[in-house]
Design a protein around this motif. Structure first.
Motif, short mmCIF file in Angstrom:
data_model
loop_
_atom_site.label_atom_id
_atom_site.label_comp_id
_atom_site.label_asym_id
_atom_site.label_seq_id
_atom_site.Cartn_x
_atom_site.Cartn_y
_atom_site.Cartn_z
N GLU A 78 0.83 -1.21 0.00
CA GLU A 78 0.00 0.00 0.00
C GLU A 78 0.86 1.26 0.00
O GLU A 78 0.57 2.22 -0.71
CB GLU A 78 -0.94 0.00 1.20
N ALA A 79 1.94 1.26 0.77
CA ALA A 79 2.84 2.42 0.80
C ALA A 79 3.52 2.62 -0.55
O ALA A 79 3.63 3.75 -1.04
CB ALA A 79 3.89 2.24 1.89
N ARG A 82 0.90 3.97 -3.06
CA ARG A 82 0.61 5.40 -2.88
C ARG A 82 1.77 6.26 -3.41
O ARG A 82 1.54 7.28 -4.04
CB ARG A 82 0.37 5.71 -1.42
#
Length: 90
Positions: A78-79, A82
């Motif tokens: 997810e990091a 993003r």
């Protein structure tokens, strides 16, 4: 009276969302990073008996890394996603 299909079969399944190429790349990157971490740490190193395990250890590392990345449990995908989305303006 005939019951409607929702009552018989439950709520309809949500429509499948198309795969997100950027998220796929994020998962691949996390799997690569985790695979390298396993390789460098020696966690999946062959047994001292030399039973031929070394020829398959890279496959095992890859399988473990893909399982971890695909689970989403670390939050790293997810990091990465993003950060990629910000850098590509998405």
């Amino acid at each position: 009276m005939i019951p409607d299909s929702t009552a018989l079969f439950g709520a309809p399944a949500p429509l499948a969302t198309p795969p997100d190429p950027l998220r796929n790349k994020a998962v691949q990157l996390e799997a690569f990073l985790f695979e390298e971490l396993l390789r460098v740490s020696g966690v999946a190193s062959p047994s001292p008996s030399g039973g031929g395990d070394s020829q398959f250890e890279s496959f095992l590392r890859r399988a473990h890394a893909e399982a971890v990345a695909g689970s989403g449990q670390t939050g790293l995908t997810e990091a990465i996603y993003r950060a990629l989305a910000r850098s590509t303006g998405g």
